[in-house]
Scaffold this motif. Structure first.
Motif, PDB file in Angstrom:
ATOM      1  N   ILE A 165       4.167   9.606 -13.975  1.00 12.57           N
ATOM      2  CA  ILE A 165       3.396   8.810 -13.196  1.00 12.57           C
ATOM      3  C   ILE A 165       1.773   9.564 -13.562  1.00 12.57           C
ATOM      4  O   ILE A 165       1.732  10.654 -13.080  1.00 12.57           O
ATOM      5  CB  ILE A 165       3.600   9.025 -11.558  1.00 12.57           C
ATOM      6  CG1 ILE A 165       4.944   8.280 -11.418  1.00 12.57           C
ATOM      7  CG2 ILE A 165       2.460   8.263 -10.984  1.00 12.57           C
ATOM      8  CD1 ILE A 165       4.883   6.558 -11.451  1.00 12.57           C
ATOM      9  N   ILE A 166       1.028   8.659 -13.977  1.00  9.16           N
ATOM     10  CA  ILE A 166      -0.293   9.185 -14.156  1.00  9.16           C
ATOM     11  C   ILE A 166      -1.521   8.436 -13.488  1.00  9.16           C
ATOM     12  O   ILE A 166      -1.146   7.010 -13.098  1.00  9.16           O
ATOM     13  CB  ILE A 166      -0.779   9.026 -15.689  1.00  9.16           C
ATOM     14  CG1 ILE A 166      -0.473   7.737 -16.150  1.00  9.16           C
ATOM     15  CG2 ILE A 166       0.380  10.086 -16.472  1.00  9.16           C
ATOM     16  CD1 ILE A 166      -0.967   7.530 -17.718  1.00  9.16           C
ATOM     17  N   LEU A 167      -2.480   9.127 -13.601  1.00  6.71           N
ATOM     18  CA  LEU A 167      -3.886   8.406 -12.963  1.00  6.71           C
ATOM     19  C   LEU A 167      -4.726   8.190 -14.101  1.00  6.71           C
ATOM     20  O   LEU A 167      -5.066   9.250 -14.681  1.00  6.71           O
ATOM     21  CB  LEU A 167      -4.604   9.279 -11.709  1.00  6.71           C
ATOM     22  CG  LEU A 167      -5.945   8.723 -11.484  1.00  6.71           C
ATOM     23  CD1 LEU A 167      -6.003   7.301 -10.584  1.00  6.71           C
ATOM     24  CD2 LEU A 167      -6.523  10.007 -10.654  1.00  6.71           C
TER      25      LEU A 167
ATOM     26  N   ILE B  21      -2.726   3.675 -10.962  1.00  9.33           N
ATOM     27  CA  ILE B  21      -1.494   4.783 -11.067  1.00  9.33           C
ATOM     28  C   ILE B  21      -0.770   3.799 -11.952  1.00  9.33           C
ATOM     29  O   ILE B  21      -0.604   2.763 -12.197  1.00  9.33           O
ATOM     30  CB  ILE B  21      -0.877   4.580  -9.843  1.00  9.33           C
ATOM     31  CG1 ILE B  21      -1.916   5.142  -8.850  1.00  9.33           C
ATOM     32  CG2 ILE B  21       0.304   5.567  -9.787  1.00  9.33           C
ATOM     33  CD1 ILE B  21      -2.190   6.517  -8.949  1.00  9.33           C
TER      34      ILE B  21
ATOM     35  N   ARG C 208       0.751  -1.106  -0.058  1.00  7.36           N
ATOM     36  CA  ARG C 208      -0.047  -0.067   0.087  1.00  7.36           C
ATOM     37  C   ARG C 208       0.757   1.335   0.030  1.00  7.36           C
ATOM     38  O   ARG C 208       1.747   1.325   0.784  1.00  7.36           O
ATOM     39  CB  ARG C 208      -0.896   0.050   1.222  1.00  7.36           C
ATOM     40  CG  ARG C 208      -2.138  -1.127   1.234  1.00  7.36           C
ATOM     41  CD  ARG C 208      -2.909  -0.691  -0.066  1.00  7.36           C
ATOM     42  NE  ARG C 208      -4.003  -1.972   0.014  1.00  7.36           N
ATOM     43  CZ  ARG C 208      -5.196  -1.888   0.333  1.00  7.36           C
ATOM     44  NH1 ARG C 208      -5.658  -0.855   0.906  1.00  7.36           N
ATOM     45  NH2 ARG C 208      -6.037  -2.826   0.286  1.00  7.36           N
ATOM     46  N   TYR C 209       0.604   2.132  -0.788  1.00  6.40           N
ATOM     47  CA  TYR C 209       1.364   3.412  -1.061  1.00  6.40           C
ATOM     48  C   TYR C 209       0.416   4.758  -1.178  1.00  6.40           C
ATOM     49  O   TYR C 209      -0.476   4.472  -2.146  1.00  6.40           O
ATOM     50  CB  TYR C 209       2.434   3.309  -2.252  1.00  6.40           C
ATOM     51  CG  TYR C 209       3.248   2.381  -2.408  1.00  6.40           C
ATOM     52  CD1 TYR C 209       4.480   2.769  -1.946  1.00  6.40           C
ATOM     53  CD2 TYR C 209       3.155   0.898  -2.782  1.00  6.40           C
ATOM     54  CE1 TYR C 209       5.540   1.619  -1.956  1.00  6.40           C
ATOM     55  CE2 TYR C 209       3.990  -0.001  -2.691  1.00  6.40           C
ATOM     56  CZ  TYR C 209       5.285   0.122  -2.337  1.00  6.40           C
ATOM     57  OH  TYR C 209       6.214  -0.691  -2.516  1.00  6.40           O
ATOM     58  N   PRO C 210       0.645   5.529  -0.531  1.00  9.34           N
ATOM     59  CA  PRO C 210      -0.124   6.825  -0.715  1.00  9.34           C
ATOM     60  C   PRO C 210       0.190   7.651  -1.940  1.00  9.34           C
ATOM     61  O   PRO C 210       1.460   7.832  -2.208  1.00  9.34           O
ATOM     62  CB  PRO C 210      -0.168   7.749   0.612  1.00  9.34           C
ATOM     63  CG  PRO C 210       1.317   7.270   1.066  1.00  9.34           C
ATOM     64  CD  PRO C 210       1.472   5.778   0.439  1.00  9.34           C
ATOM     65  N   VAL C 211      -0.621   8.132  -2.693  1.00  5.08           N
ATOM     66  CA  VAL C 211      -0.360   8.975  -3.984  1.00  5.08           C
ATOM     67  C   VAL C 211      -1.183  10.162  -4.010  1.00  5.08           C
ATOM     68  O   VAL C 211      -2.300  10.183  -3.906  1.00  5.08           O
ATOM     69  CB  VAL C 211      -0.550   8.081  -5.225  1.00  5.08           C
ATOM     70  CG1 VAL C 211      -0.146   8.804  -6.555  1.00  5.08           C
ATOM     71  CG2 VAL C 211       0.189   6.610  -5.114  1.00  5.08           C
ATOM     72  N   ARG C 212      -0.519  11.293  -4.238  1.00  7.56           N
ATOM     73  CA  ARG C 212      -1.278  12.595  -4.469  1.00  7.56           C
ATOM     74  C   ARG C 212      -1.611  12.749  -5.792  1.00  7.56           C
ATOM     75  O   ARG C 212      -0.914  12.514  -6.769  1.00  7.56           O
ATOM     76  CB  ARG C 212      -0.294  13.575  -3.783  1.00  7.56           C
ATOM     77  CG  ARG C 212      -0.809  15.157  -3.964  1.00  7.56           C
ATOM     78  CD  ARG C 212      -1.686  15.480  -2.808  1.00  7.56           C
ATOM     79  NE  ARG C 212      -0.627  15.374  -1.538  1.00  7.56           N
ATOM     80  CZ  ARG C 212      -1.285  15.501  -0.380  1.00  7.56           C
ATOM     81  NH1 ARG C 212      -2.366  15.967  -0.119  1.00  7.56           N
ATOM     82  NH2 ARG C 212      -0.413  15.467   0.766  1.00  7.56           N
ATOM     83  N   VAL C 213      -3.107  13.420  -5.910  1.00  9.57           N
ATOM     84  CA  VAL C 213      -3.525  13.659  -7.324  1.00  9.57           C
ATOM     85  C   VAL C 213      -3.084  14.886  -7.892  1.00  9.57           C
ATOM     86  O   VAL C 213      -3.342  15.937  -6.973  1.00  9.57           O
ATOM     87  CB  VAL C 213      -5.089  13.381  -7.290  1.00  9.57           C
ATOM     88  CG1 VAL C 213      -5.601  13.960  -8.819  1.00  9.57           C
ATOM     89  CG2 VAL C 213      -5.386  12.044  -6.578  1.00  9.57           C
ATOM     90  N   SER C 214      -2.696  15.178  -8.847  1.00 11.05           N
ATOM     91  CA  SER C 214      -2.820  16.395  -9.512  1.00 11.05           C
ATOM     92  C   SER C 214      -3.282  16.607 -10.941  1.00 11.05           C
ATOM     93  O   SER C 214      -3.084  15.937 -11.806  1.00 11.05           O
ATOM     94  CB  SER C 214      -0.908  16.586  -9.678  1.00 11.05           C
ATOM     95  OG  SER C 214      -0.847  17.663 -10.442  1.00 11.05           O
TER      96      SER C 214
ATOM     97  N   TRP D   2       1.321   0.402 -12.252  1.00  6.82           N
ATOM     98  CA  TRP D   2       2.222   0.608 -11.262  1.00  6.82           C
ATOM     99  C   TRP D   2       1.578   0.208  -9.920  1.00  6.82           C
ATOM    100  O   TRP D   2       2.062  -0.730  -8.981  1.00  6.82           O
ATOM    101  CB  TRP D   2       2.595   2.222 -10.985  1.00  6.82           C
ATOM    102  CG  TRP D   2       3.533   2.328  -9.901  1.00  6.82           C
ATOM    103  CD1 TRP D   2       5.047   2.627 -10.196  1.00  6.82           C
ATOM    104  CD2 TRP D   2       3.603   2.571  -8.527  1.00  6.82           C
ATOM    105  NE1 TRP D   2       5.610   2.782  -9.020  1.00  6.82           N
ATOM    106  CE2 TRP D   2       4.968   2.930  -8.164  1.00  6.82           C
ATOM    107  CE3 TRP D   2       2.681   2.677  -7.505  1.00  6.82           C
ATOM    108  CZ2 TRP D   2       5.039   3.007  -6.697  1.00  6.82           C
ATOM    109  CZ3 TRP D   2       2.798   2.731  -6.161  1.00  6.82           C
ATOM    110  CH2 TRP D   2       4.265   3.080  -6.011  1.00  6.82           C
ATOM    111  N   GLY D   3       0.178   0.460  -9.899  1.00  4.04           N
ATOM    112  CA  GLY D   3      -0.563  -0.288  -8.748  1.00  4.04           C
ATOM    113  C   GLY D   3      -2.112   0.171  -9.301  1.00  4.04           C
ATOM    114  O   GLY D   3      -2.430   1.083  -9.850  1.00  4.04           O
TER     115      GLY D   3
ATOM    116  N   VAL E 274      -5.747  12.248  -1.915  1.00  4.07           N
ATOM    117  CA  VAL E 274      -4.697  11.404  -1.645  1.00  4.07           C
ATOM    118  C   VAL E 274      -5.335   9.996  -2.034  1.00  4.07           C
ATOM    119  O   VAL E 274      -6.467   9.542  -1.496  1.00  4.07           O
ATOM    120  CB  VAL E 274      -4.155  11.077  -0.172  1.00  4.07           C
ATOM    121  CG1 VAL E 274      -3.070   9.993  -0.010  1.00  4.07           C
ATOM    122  CG2 VAL E 274      -3.677  12.270   0.039  1.00  4.07           C
TER     123      VAL E 274
END
Lengths: 127, 417
Positions: free
Chosen positions: A81-83, A74, A38-44, A116-117, A58
């Motif tokens: 790195i994209i969503l 992700i 589990r990794y937290p990722v910030r949305v931009s 990525w995940g 997040v």
């Protein structure tokens, strides 16, 4: 005297709840943040507001997650790195933009487009 | 059966895990203070960058202009190491974390083909942590260590090496130099060479009495281990520390007493925090300060001084001792490049060992509170004022990447597609 609440040792009347004290809810546990996958990722950006993912949110990415069509993922694509939304296209995975602003991309590690995940949860600290 | 899994260029791989731009670039991680190369990807090795190369000497070389340099980011590496360890525990019953990037695996009790199991483990670690690894296995830890070296050294093995069969081992033993054996370093190899021991096979066949003479019982044990006799069990818990040192090279030379006192105060506080985290106390403290041995134009001064006292792990008491020691060795007029604090005579903490020394209860509670706050809000949130606020002497870390997994303000950013 102590400064912390000792609910099981009240000074006057014995607390009827003293055997069932459960403590506050641990959101880190709810989100399984201590698991290695589990990794937290910030949305931009705002192109996924149709799916209620806002700029600054997040996301909790799961690198052991099983990809499924329609899921948010992700991904890494040409060094970024994209969503993106995942779509199954006749057995191949396709990365779809949230608002149609970018052309779909096939997942292809040989061309440096990789998942990525998978996105498993969303945390918004300001509403 | 034991396995050894080793993370390839671990620090570099941690950087690459969160930054796809690095995928095809040479990556180098620098030591504390951005001094020298301590981790290199294969691409960086191919450019001729060696372990220990001084960054300031090579940074401007034309052929290295595409290299991505990073200051070391230990909070990230420690967390990624933890993740690797936990993934491994999903596959094998016991794991020994031998170093930050190498773990021994208990592979006994598997009925499946171990090549399949180990390949599954590698794939899982790679998928979950994005860290590539190599795995070697065999009947003893020393053999597993050698197998891992072979797996790493020979790309044609695709990251796996099985030394469980004695005839396979023999083939390698005859061809590999004895210096590749775990624990036989550069110091011992020449002595073995002088005695005609060049290959691993020579070492295994060597006269036990002779090996005992030059390597003591450790060497004899190593011979047995290489023959497949298991002498070193898996240890899941690290042995108790005998001492700890907290030292740093400075970002810029320190010439004034106040900055040096800040540094010593910071190192002592950090060491005291580590003592309390492990429930230890110490009864002996050393302070050392050093000028640079490389600057011939400056005079060399490198004193150290120690003190014994009733065991404690209280930040305030230890800082008081350390400051007194520093005061005793400090001399104006030198340009100091490094300093440190060493704690010794460690023992499990027991706050009532002496009838005559009353530790100030308030001070030890204050230390505990500092720990709670620093754990909750991040290291260094609450410090003694003496540890300094600006920290002019702090190590250079100009190219540190975000702490992607341990600080919510530095997590990986995904751009919406």
């Amino acid at each position: 005297m102590t400064t912390s609440y000792a609910g099981d040792r009240t000074t006057g009347f014995a607390s009827p709840a003293s055997d069932v004290i459960e403590g506050p809810i641990d959101l880190s546990e709810v989100l399984s943040l201590s698991k290695p996958n589990r990794y937290p990722v910030r949305v931009s950006g705002t192109s996924f507001s149709s799916r209620c993912v806002m700029n600054g949110d997040v996301l909790i990415a799961d690198t052991a997650g099983v990809p499924a069509s329609g899921q948010l993922v992700i991904a890494s694509a040409s060094g970024q790195i994209i969503l993106a939304e995942l779509r199954n296209d006749h057995g191949r995975w396709l990365l779809i933009s949230g608002n149609g602003s970018s052309q779909p991309l096939y997942v292809d590690p040989a061309r440096d487009v990789e998942i990525w995940g998978t996105v498993t949860a969303l945390v918004r600290t300001e509403v | 059966m034991f396995g050894l899994i080793d993370c390839n260029s671990f620090y570099c791989s941690c950087q690459k895990a969160f930054d796809p731009r690095l995928k095809h670039r040479p990556v180098v991680v620098l030591s504390n203070n951005d001094g020298c190369a301590i981790a290199r990807t294969k691409e960086a090795k191919d450019l001729g960058i060696k372990m220990g190369d001084a960054w300031h000497l090579i940074r401007n070389m034309r052929k290295l202009e595409h290299v991505a340099w990073f200051s070391s980011n230990y909070p990230l590496y420690a967390d990624m190491s933890r993740r690797v360890y936990e993934v491994l525990l999903d596959y094998v019953p016991r794991v020994e974390a031998y170093s930050i990037d190498e773990m021994f695996l208990d592979l006994s009790g598997f009925h499946e083909d171990l090549s399949v199991v180990c390949e599954q483990i590698r794939t899982a670690v790679d998928q979950i942590t994005k860290i590539p690894t190599c795995v070697g296995w065999g009947p003893t830890k020393s053999i597993a260590k050698l197998a891992n070296y072979i797996a790493k050294d020979r790309p044609e093995l695709e990251g796996l090496c099985d030394l469980s069969a004695s005839n396979v081992r023999e083939k390698y033993y005859r061809n590999l130099p004895v210096s590749e054996v775990w624990g036989i370093g550069r110091r011992l190899a020449p002595r073995l060479h002088d005695a005609g021991i060049r290959t691993i096979q020579n070492f295994v066949d060597a006269d036990e009495a002779f090996i005992r003479k030059i390597m003591s019982v450790t060497g004899v044990r190593l011979q047995a281990e290489l023959r497949g006799e298991n002498c070193l069990p898996l240890s899941e818990a690290p042995s108790q520390r005998k001492g700890m040192v907290c030292s740093r090279s400075f970002g810029s030379m320190v010439t004034d007493y106040t900055s040096m006192r800040e540094a010593i105060c910071t190192f002592t506080s950090r060491a005291a925090e580590k003592l309390r985290a492990e429930d230890l106390e110490c009864g002996h403290l050393t302070v050392f300060i050093q000028t640079s041995p490389h600057r011939r134009q400056d005079e060399w001064y490198a004193p150290q001084v120690s003190l014994s006292f009733p065991p404690t792990n209280n930040t305030f008491s230890l800082v008081k001792h350390a400051t007194r020691l520093l005061h005793a060795i400090w001399k104006d007029g030198f340009r100091y490049i490094k300093a440190g604090v060493g704690l010794n005579e460690l023992a499990p903490s027991n706050r009532q060992h002496s009838l005559f020394v009353q530790e100030d209860e308030q001070k030890s509670r204050a230390s505990d509170v500092m720990d709670v706050i620093n754990r909750k809000f991040g290291q260094g949130t609450l410090n003694l004022l003496g540890a300094g606020i600006q920290k002019k002497w702090a190590p250079r870390q100009n190219m540190r990447s975000p702490r992607y997994t341990t600080d919510i303000n530095e997590i990986m950013v995904a751009t919406t597609f």
